[in-house]
Design an enzyme around this catalytic site. Structure first.
Site, PDB file in Angstrom:
ATOM      1  N   ASP A 103       0.707  -1.395   0.167  1.00 46.49           N
ATOM      2  CA  ASP A 103      -0.206   0.227  -0.227  1.00 46.49           C
ATOM      3  C   ASP A 103       0.920   1.535  -0.126  1.00 46.49           C
ATOM      4  O   ASP A 103       1.802   0.942   0.545  1.00 46.49           O
ATOM      5  CB  ASP A 103      -0.960  -0.087   1.042  1.00 46.49           C
TER       6      ASP A 103
HETATM    7  N1  URA Z   1      -1.181  -6.164   3.948  1.00 44.83           N
HETATM    8  C1  URA Z   1      -1.795  -4.684   3.851  1.00 44.83           C
HETATM    9  O1  URA Z   1      -2.858  -4.580   4.522  1.00 44.83           O
HETATM   10  N2  URA Z   1      -1.132  -3.917   2.807  1.00 44.83           N
HETATM   11  C2  URA Z   1       0.252  -4.174   2.762  1.00 44.83           C
HETATM   12  O2  URA Z   1       0.985  -2.850   2.004  1.00 44.83           O
HETATM   13  C3  URA Z   1       0.231  -5.298   2.483  1.00 44.83           C
HETATM   14  C4  URA Z   1      -0.479  -6.196   2.821  1.00 44.83           C
END
Ligand code: URA
Length: 231
Positions: A103
């Site tokens: 993310d």
């Molecule tokens: N899980 C999440 O919620 N975000 C990420 O970036 C990676 C794994």
């Protein structure tokens, strides 16, 4: 292989860009200037230089990147800074891409490569490649929540998550290892057990561990040993 393909694969730009380099006389083959883009060369024997620098050919490249928060895992984005924008120009090959996604606000280990088959293997749901995250959470984790994470949580998908390995790192800190890669998985898992992620950093993926010497935004090539273990 053709000289222009060799130069493209070695990271000297697009086919038309390397043709310009060749035309400009900046490329030497075995110490002699060469202006013939389609010259057949032997990448194991011939010595190719551009502006006096020896080129080393490799079909695949692998970079370990410490993704900072605030950039997106995409090759191109019209709004956000992409992870590719952290690469030096000479390392930025056309065919390079990030393996999977973190993310925008997640930090940590991201592999950049042009090896599609490896990427496919690492991301395949069938392969269950383990990914470990360091997670800071809003509330102290309860025993019931811990149990759910370790057995499988309903995060609103068709199936519950696979069991995660959890290691408590502090009152509101965990190391969480999952072997799937569902959308926002860690955040949704914590939310489903009544908690909230306030900071997230990936520290390993399969055999690859984030190099502690890399600051956010920095990258380095994988070592031969790391490549061997990963492939
Ligand atoms: N899980 C999440 O919620 N975000 C990420 O970036 C990676 C794994």
């Amino acid at each position: 292989m053709r000289l222009d393909k060799f130069l493209c694969d070695s990271g000297y730009g697009t086919r038309s860009q390397v043709k310009q380099l060749i035309k400009a006389g900046r490329v030497l083959v075995n110490k002699s200037p060469c202006k013939q883009a389609d010259l057949k060369i032997d990448n194991l024997k011939d010595v190719i230089t551009v502006d006096g620098n020896a080129c080393s050919y490799s079909e695949f490249v692998y970079y370990m990147f410490h993704k900072p928060a605030g950039c997106v895992c995409a090759v191109k984005d019209n709004v956000n800074k992409t992870v590719m924008e952290y690469l030096n120009k000479e390392d930025l090959r056309r065919d390079l891409f990030p393996v999977g996604r973190l993310d925008k606000d997640t930090e940590g280990l991201l592999l950049l490569t042009n090896n599609g088959a490896l990427s496919h293997r690492l991301l395949s749901p069938k392969k269950h490649v383990a990914k470990t995250y360091y997670v800071k959470i809003k509330e102290e984790i309860s025993a019931a929540a811990l149990d759910l994470l370790e057995t499988g949580v309903d995060i609103g998908d068709e199936k519950k998550t696979l069991p995660a390995a959890v290691r408590i790192a502090g009152p509101k800190e965990l190391f969480l290892t999952i072997s799937e890669g569902r959308y926002h998985q860690i955040k949704r898992m914590l939310f489903a057990v009544g908690n909230e992620v306030v900071y997230l950093k990936r520290i390993s993926m399969g055999s690859l561990c984030l190099d502690e010497n890399l600051k956010p935004g920095e990258y380095r090539a994988l070592t031969g040993e790391e490549i061997k273990k990963l492939c």
